[in-house]
Enzyme design. Structure first.
Site, PDB file in Angstrom:
ATOM      1  N   TRP A  73       3.350 -67.483  27.677  1.00  0.00           N
ATOM      2  CA  TRP A  73       2.573 -68.563  27.158  1.00  0.00           C
ATOM      3  C   TRP A  73       3.263 -69.782  27.972  1.00  0.00           C
ATOM      4  CZ3 TRP A  73       4.436 -73.281  25.038  1.00  0.00           C
ATOM      5  CH2 TRP A  73       3.441 -74.002  24.797  1.00  0.00           C
ATOM      6  N   GLU A  81      -0.773 -65.170  26.000  1.00  0.00           N
ATOM      7  CA  GLU A  81      -1.396 -65.999  25.114  1.00  0.00           C
ATOM      8  C   GLU A  81      -2.075 -67.067  25.204  1.00  0.00           C
ATOM      9  OE1 GLU A  81       2.154 -67.809  22.673  1.00  0.00           O
ATOM     10  OE2 GLU A  81       0.822 -68.180  21.028  1.00  0.00           O
ATOM     11  N   LYS A 119      -4.690 -70.562  24.109  1.00  0.00           N
ATOM     12  CA  LYS A 119      -4.499 -71.668  23.442  1.00  0.00           C
ATOM     13  C   LYS A 119      -5.712 -72.573  23.683  1.00  0.00           C
ATOM     14  CE  LYS A 119      -1.149 -75.128  22.025  1.00  0.00           C
ATOM     15  NZ  LYS A 119       0.220 -75.314  21.825  1.00  0.00           N
ATOM     16  N   ASP A 173      -2.660 -66.111  18.894  1.00  0.00           N
ATOM     17  CA  ASP A 173      -1.977 -67.109  17.890  1.00  0.00           C
ATOM     18  C   ASP A 173      -3.043 -67.597  16.772  1.00  0.00           C
ATOM     19  OD1 ASP A 173      -0.938 -69.420  16.690  1.00  0.00           O
ATOM     20  OD2 ASP A 173       0.829 -69.196  18.098  1.00  0.00           O
ATOM     21  N   HIS A 180      -4.433 -71.181  17.391  1.00  0.00           N
ATOM     22  CA  HIS A 180      -4.866 -71.360  18.678  1.00  0.00           C
ATOM     23  C   HIS A 180      -6.278 -71.685  18.848  1.00  0.00           C
ATOM     24  CE1 HIS A 180      -0.703 -71.081  21.077  1.00  0.00           C
ATOM     25  NE2 HIS A 180      -0.630 -71.779  20.000  1.00  0.00           N
ATOM     26  N   HIS A 204       0.486 -63.773  17.130  1.00  0.00           N
ATOM     27  CA  HIS A 204       1.573 -64.739  16.750  1.00  0.00           C
ATOM     28  C   HIS A 204       0.979 -65.149  15.304  1.00  0.00           C
ATOM     29  CE1 HIS A 204       3.978 -66.415  20.523  1.00  0.00           C
ATOM     30  NE2 HIS A 204       4.312 -65.036  19.973  1.00  0.00           N
ATOM     31  N   ASP A 260      -2.734 -77.013  15.807  1.00  0.00           N
ATOM     32  CA  ASP A 260      -1.830 -76.037  15.874  1.00  0.00           C
ATOM     33  C   ASP A 260      -0.233 -76.378  15.320  1.00  0.00           C
ATOM     34  OD1 ASP A 260      -0.483 -73.815  16.655  1.00  0.00           O
ATOM     35  OD2 ASP A 260      -0.251 -74.230  18.537  1.00  0.00           O
ATOM     36  N   ASP A 314       1.919 -75.236  13.286  1.00  0.00           N
ATOM     37  CA  ASP A 314       2.795 -74.370  13.103  1.00  0.00           C
ATOM     38  C   ASP A 314       3.681 -74.585  11.629  1.00  0.00           C
ATOM     39  OD1 ASP A 314       2.879 -72.571  15.218  1.00  0.00           O
ATOM     40  OD2 ASP A 314       3.187 -74.482  16.524  1.00  0.00           O
ATOM     41  N   ASP A 329       5.222 -67.121  14.330  1.00  0.00           N
ATOM     42  CA  ASP A 329       5.587 -68.086  15.190  1.00  0.00           C
ATOM     43  C   ASP A 329       5.276 -69.490  14.173  1.00  0.00           C
ATOM     44  OD1 ASP A 329       5.851 -69.806  17.269  1.00  0.00           O
ATOM     45  OD2 ASP A 329       4.008 -69.306  18.357  1.00  0.00           O
TER      46      ASP A 329
HETATM   47  C1  RNT Z   1       2.694 -72.516  21.455  1.00  0.00           C
HETATM   48  C2  RNT Z   1       2.809 -71.024  21.520  1.00  0.00           C
HETATM   49  C3  RNT Z   1       4.082 -70.507  21.600  1.00  0.00           C
HETATM   50  C4  RNT Z   1       5.121 -71.083  21.031  1.00  0.00           C
HETATM   51  C5  RNT Z   1       6.432 -70.348  21.233  1.00  0.00           C
HETATM   52  C6  RNT Z   1       7.569 -71.015  20.755  1.00  0.00           C
HETATM   53  O1  RNT Z   1       1.765 -73.198  21.282  1.00  0.00           O
HETATM   54  O2  RNT Z   1       2.298 -70.899  20.373  1.00  0.00           O
HETATM   55  O3  RNT Z   1       3.914 -69.056  21.498  1.00  0.00           O
HETATM   56  O4  RNT Z   1       4.844 -71.451  19.695  1.00  0.00           O
HETATM   57  O5  RNT Z   1       6.601 -69.800  22.431  1.00  0.00           O
HETATM   58 ZN    ZN Z   2       2.457 -68.648  19.667  1.00  0.00          ZN
END
Ligand code: RNT
Ligand code: ZN
Length: 418
Positions: free
Chosen positions: A182, A223, A225, A258, A261, A285, A293, A295, A325
């Site tokens: 990523w 990955e 986004k 993810d 994303h 993720h 995003d 988290d 994640d």
């Molecule tokens: C970032 C991605 C990625 C990170 C990690 C730390 O938007 O989700 O996966 O969160 O690599």
């Molecule tokens: Zn991620």
């Protein structure tokens, strides 16, 4: 076996669900625990800020400052979580000894020997991530897609080094290593050239994947986004880019989704079966986005349950690599880690305890009336008792008393880190 579980088991049996089998199955499914919740994605190889369009917010006391502290914290989390755990590391968590230092393009397996020792102690496999953020060689917000060949070369070398390290993890643990690529590469405002950076990104990942590896043991993934903080207008690794890349290189690479994303009305639960029609294996993720995003810590909420259902009812538990994640710095980090891991375990166990075959049959018979009834009635099954039995079999507490241990750990360990 508790009386409560015995009676719950009988209730489930009326729906044709074998809870013993569900428990046995979940015990075998690895879930990757991300090391980066413990120190707000800081790592050990630099002092600078977190960059790349991702951000942690909050400054709850007690963040891990050293490899030993992070390992101690992970051990605490492991002791509070049921199920099979895999460790997810980032390259920035390299452990250097005696004043030694290696930049990202020069990383070697030996810089992760301590982590291998740790993983072996806990019988865990290891997943890995090259770190394309928080580093001075990010030029104008770009790494693998930079127009500067020197910058690209540095990051390609980093990616290759990470393949070698992933291979080392797989060899040492005997468990395949998922290696996720990523980058936050993108632009804050409207670019004049969208394809150029993507072509360079494509070629750079292809170069990384030219490093030899056995795809059965080292599992690179890309990955996607939608956008990051400060790179709102353009992201090189968009959904279409990453998915197409994985499809075009399906002999050596997988897609990773993810669930933070995508645009907020899109759901990864619906994308999982779409991808499973085409890819032998995919990676996830698992996170909790609020408005963006963000988290947040994973909870036992509707979309989390829905994602777990798609993995289970499509018989894809051996085709989907599950990794957490998220990173919340505003609350006790041990608790954040534990709540998220336990939530995903709950989601998987509850998905395994649904009358999935029966519901599919009703759908195929176009019996949508009864399908709705069954979907709603199965929500009232005594899931808590099955969860309690699963936790008991795994040797961890099912109820909230695990949090007492977190409080003690906070007082005895975390509070002393200042
Ligand atoms: C970032 C991605 C990625 C990170 C990690 C730390 O938007 O989700 O996966 O969160 O690599
Ligand atoms: Zn991620």
């Amino acid at each position: 076996m508790s009386q409560l579980y015995e009676s719950a088991k009988a209730e489930y049996a009326k729906f044709g669900v074998d809870t013993d089998a569900a428990i046995a199955k979940l015990k075998e499914l690895p879930v990757s625990l991300h090391c980066w919740q413990g120190d707000d994605v800081t790592g050990f190889d630099h002092d600078g800020p977190l960059t790349g369009g991702i951000q942690t917010t909050g400054n709850y006391p007690g963040k891990a400052r050293t490899p030993q502290e992070l390992m101690d914290d992970i051990e605490k989390v492991i002791s509070l979580c049921p199920g099979k755990i895999k460790l997810n590391l980032h390259a920035s968590y390299a452990i250097f000894e005696d004043g030694e230092f290696a930049d990202r393009d020069k990383l070697e397996p030996k810089h992760f020997a301590k982590w291998v020792e740790f993983a072996k102690k806990h019988n865990m496999g290891i997943d890995f991530n090259p770190t394309f953020f928080s580093h001075p060689n990010i030029k104008d917000g770009l790494t693998l897609s930079s127009p500067d060949p020197e910058v690209r070369k540095f990051w390609i070398e980093h990616g290759k080094a990470c393949i070698r390290i992933s291979n080392y993890f797989a060899q040492e643990t005997g468990i395949p290593c998922v290696m996720n690529i990523w980058t936050g590469d993108g632009f804050k405002d409207i670019p004049a050239d969208r394809m150029g950076p993507r072509m360079r990104y494509k070629e750079s990942i292809e170069e990384i994947l030219s490093e030899p590896y056995d795809f059965k043991m080292v599992k690179p993934c890309v990955e996607s986004k939608v956008f990051g903080i400060g790179v709102e207008a353009f992201t090189a690794g968009s959904a279409e880019f990453s998915l197409s890349f994985a499809a075009a290189h399906s002999d050596k690479c997988m897609p990773l989704m993810d669930n933070g994303h995508y645009h907020p009305t899109e759901v990864v639960s619906d994308k999982i079966p779409a991808l499973l029609c085409f890819f032998p294996e995919i990676a996830l993720h698992i996170t909790r986005p609020i408005r963006w995003d963000s988290d947040h810590v994973v909870l036992f909420d509707d979309e989390t349950k829905e994602m777990a259902k798609e993995i289970v009812r499509n018989d894809a538990t051996d085709r989907v690599y599950m990794a957490l994640d998220y990173f919340d710095a505003s609350i006790n980090r041990i608790s954040a880690w534990t709540v998220g891991f336990r939530s995903w375990q709950k989601a998987m166990l509850s998905a395994l305890c649904l009358p999935n075959a029966q519901m599919k049959k009703l759908q195929d018979e176009a019996n949508f009336t009864e399908l709705m009834v069954l979907q709603e009635e199965s929500k009232m099954l005594p899931f808590g008792a099955v969860w309690a039995e699963y936790c008991a079999q795994c040797g961890v507490t099912a109820d909230k008393s695990w949090f007492e241990e977190v409080k003690t750990y906070e007082a005895e360990v975390l509070a002393k880190r200042s």
